[in-house]
Write a protein that holds these residues in place. Sequence first.
Motif, short mmCIF file in Angstrom:
data_model
loop_
_atom_site.label_atom_id
_atom_site.label_comp_id
_atom_site.label_asym_id
_atom_site.label_seq_id
_atom_site.Cartn_x
_atom_site.Cartn_y
_atom_site.Cartn_z
N MET A 139 39.58 46.81 41.22
CA MET A 139 38.64 47.92 41.14
C MET A 139 38.50 48.60 42.49
O MET A 139 37.59 49.39 42.71
CB MET A 139 37.29 47.43 40.64
CG MET A 139 37.37 46.97 39.18
SD MET A 139 35.93 46.07 38.66
CE MET A 139 34.83 47.43 38.33
N GLY A 140 39.41 48.31 43.41
CA GLY A 140 39.42 48.98 44.70
C GLY A 140 38.33 48.51 45.64
O GLY A 140 37.90 49.24 46.53
N ARG A 141 37.83 47.27 45.46
CA ARG A 141 36.78 46.75 46.36
C ARG A 141 37.40 45.81 47.39
O ARG A 141 38.39 45.13 47.11
CB ARG A 141 35.72 46.01 45.54
CG ARG A 141 35.07 46.92 44.51
CD ARG A 141 34.02 46.21 43.72
NE ARG A 141 34.56 45.11 42.94
CZ ARG A 141 33.90 44.57 41.91
NH1 ARG A 141 32.71 45.05 41.55
NH2 ARG A 141 34.43 43.59 41.24
N THR A 185 42.56 44.50 48.51
CA THR A 185 41.53 45.01 47.60
C THR A 185 41.80 44.50 46.20
O THR A 185 42.93 44.12 45.87
CB THR A 185 41.53 46.55 47.57
OG1 THR A 185 42.83 46.99 47.19
CG2 THR A 185 41.13 47.13 48.91
N PRO A 204 43.05 50.56 44.72
CA PRO A 204 43.03 49.20 44.19
C PRO A 204 44.34 48.45 44.44
O PRO A 204 45.39 49.08 44.65
CB PRO A 204 42.80 49.41 42.70
CG PRO A 204 43.12 50.82 42.41
CD PRO A 204 42.94 51.58 43.67
N SER A 232 30.97 48.27 46.16
CA SER A 232 31.29 49.69 46.02
C SER A 232 32.78 49.93 46.24
O SER A 232 33.48 49.10 46.88
CB SER A 232 30.48 50.51 47.01
OG SER A 232 30.86 50.15 48.31
N LEU A 233 33.27 51.03 45.73
CA LEU A 233 34.69 51.36 45.88
C LEU A 233 35.01 51.55 47.36
O LEU A 233 34.33 52.29 48.07
CB LEU A 233 34.97 52.66 45.11
CG LEU A 233 36.42 53.10 45.09
CD1 LEU A 233 37.24 52.18 44.20
CD2 LEU A 233 36.52 54.54 44.62
#
Lengths: 276, 541
Positions: free
Chosen positions: A62-64, A59, A45, A40-41
């Motif tokens: 995709m900002g994970r 991260t 990113p 999930s976020l």
Amino acid sequence: MPAFKRYFRNSSAVMGLVLLVAVVLLALSADFLFPRNPLSLAGRPLQWPMANPRFWLGTDNMGRDIAAQIFYGARISLLIGVVATSLAIAVGILVGAVAGYYGGLVDEVLMRITDAFQTLPNFLLLLLLIAVFGSRIEMVVIAIGVVSWPAPARLTRAEFMTLRNREFVEAARLSGLSDTRLIFGEILPNALPPVIVYASVVMATSILLESSLAFLNLSDPNVPSWGNLVGLGRSVLRSEWYVSAIPGFAILLTVLAVSLVGQGLNDALNPRLDEQ
Amino acid sequence: MSHRLAVEGLSVALPKGADRPLALDNVSLTLGSNEILCLVGESGSGKSTTGRAIMRLLPPSVRIQAGQARLDGQELFSLPEPAMREIRGSRIGMIFQEPMTALNPLRTIGDQIGEVFRVHTKLTRTETAKRVQELLSEVLIPDPVAAAKAFPHELSGGQRQRAMIAMALALEPAVLIADEPTTALDVTTQAQILKLIRDLQKRKGTGVLFITHDFGVVAEIADRVAVMQWGKVVEQGPASEILNNPQHPYTQSLIAAVPPLKPTARPPCDNEVLLRVSGLSKTYGRKTLFGKGRVTHAVRDVSFELRRGATLGIVGESGSGKSTTARCVARLIAADTGSVTLGSEDLLALSARQWRRESQKVQMVFQDPFASLNPRRRVGELVAQGLVARGVDRGKAMDRTRLLFEMVGLDPEAVSRYPHEFSGGQRQRIGLARALAPEPQVLIADEAVSALDVSVQAQVLDLLESLRQRLGLSVLFITHDLRVAAQVTDELIVMKNGEMVEAGRASDILENPRHPYTQMLIGAVPGRNWTPPGHAEAAPQ
């Protein structure tokens, strides 16, 4: 147990085991350290490692959270390693044992089937299976197992062929034991050591095969595997190289650990080698 | 007589944790020129270690602790390694038990003998080739020109050993160390090689240190004898003295255990025929896509009868088909043609399932005490599993196993140990217990005592004989050793190249062999003119 002792006298084998235990610990502690879904976020990113105290490995694009993916990814790699290897070794032993024990026509038929699998490059066959059956993680694991069984089968067959006419097997046959008991009770335990050692090779290649699939975006995108992360980082490889490098390093260490353990087992189970 | 080689107070230490601290304990030997000293002992006595210590070819974990070895007055143990290399091959030659492993399989015989000259001399290539030819003719290899060009696998075992001897004698060494050089050979080949060593030694005046376990060979070749036990020389002296009038109790017991070639007097057995084998044949080699390939007739039209309670011996050299015959009878190998009738039942006609039930009537004791027991099973399990497979209750099977262990002279409590914890002789006893467990009618002993030391061999033979009488067993006894056959068999079959050449009463065959091959076999038994003392009442001729 002398084999046990011999293993622990070998420093690189012990190092491999320590690394492997570390990977297992990663997998076990994932839920505890990262209770949120790793896919999930999590934040902005492409934050560099150490830049933000919340994301100490940074991260991805995709900002994970990369750290969370590394921890959960250990589970996937171990799952693939253990399940695909068990499958390949089980099928390999069965085919190899039957072919080696009975010989003749049975051997001929089974070995030609094995040849058919071996003439296609592993990875090509794997791509083919994924293309036909889809890329759910269960399918990927089974497919890796299916492309990996021929080598253990050949190994088991060779062991069986040298063992089947040994006097202790002849004696057991005269004792009235059935073929099944001769194969699994008498011969297999004596044929097992080289196959166990080879299992570590299968395990290392299984992990690599899954990573290669993921790098081509062909593995299951819904699981946090190291290979997926390497593949994802490809597009930002020149600026934010750490997105690929961190999971790549994890793969390297795991494969190294498995190989060292295999090498150690080989030396421990073949005592003749340590006479020098 | 001058001493060529003198060993004094040689002690060799074994690594920690071995069964004894010293492999050799204060060994002193002398070897004059022009004599053959036989170093004789059982396995583990240190006889091979002595030979290797003199050559300084011990494995790194074993080291020389004390003592000296002088070759023509020159101390060997203090020499630097390059000087020692000079001595090996040129001043001391060595030949080994298994010429196939001592020769490089990828190089021709001539090349390997020539290497000795290339390393130690400055001969030109043509001179070397000429010397190689001379040597090969000296060791009486048939067609020396072809032999020089041959690879090791293209020669027979005897020819390979001749090539090894040529190599060892190439530079006319002062001393030749021969470590069991004829043990892996058939008896007729052994006789030829022994004669060759003797002749060459006489002609060249070499001192030969001949290591062997076989008193027959000692009687054949030795001038002097040194007997070893647990790393010590317990007795040494002239061959005739040691062989006929041994002083040390260990030597006495060893010599008493050597079976004489004279057949024992056994009452003729005229019970009914229990096992009848007729027209048994087995061919190896298979048809391929491209024709028939090479076909070997392992067994050809073999027929014999075994009477109840009797012992039938099958003798012959390696490759004669005696073991294949035994395995066909036990259905471990499927015979091509022929019948094996036990009582009134043709065993070869039974289905696999029926045979699994009936196989209890025919049991087998195998040759190799190490390969015949599954190393991963407890020995009690090995004996009991046949009973359990035949439906005997587990507890009862274990009770019976303990009883059997007692019967074969083992501690019944040893059932829970693993095979590697037992000595060779004890393992053969376990094998015997396993074979006796299902109460067989026919017991096949396939070279069952061949791998054992002579004293252990005598014990196992005695045990086999007493069990045969007690249990009324009929025994098919396969052996290459005519001395053993003379002791235990009522009737005898002589086999050669898969065929029977002679059959009859054991005493008739051994005393009046009719077939030329049988005569040759008996003529080749080492030390046939020597009868071990203690059996003096059976002196030959």
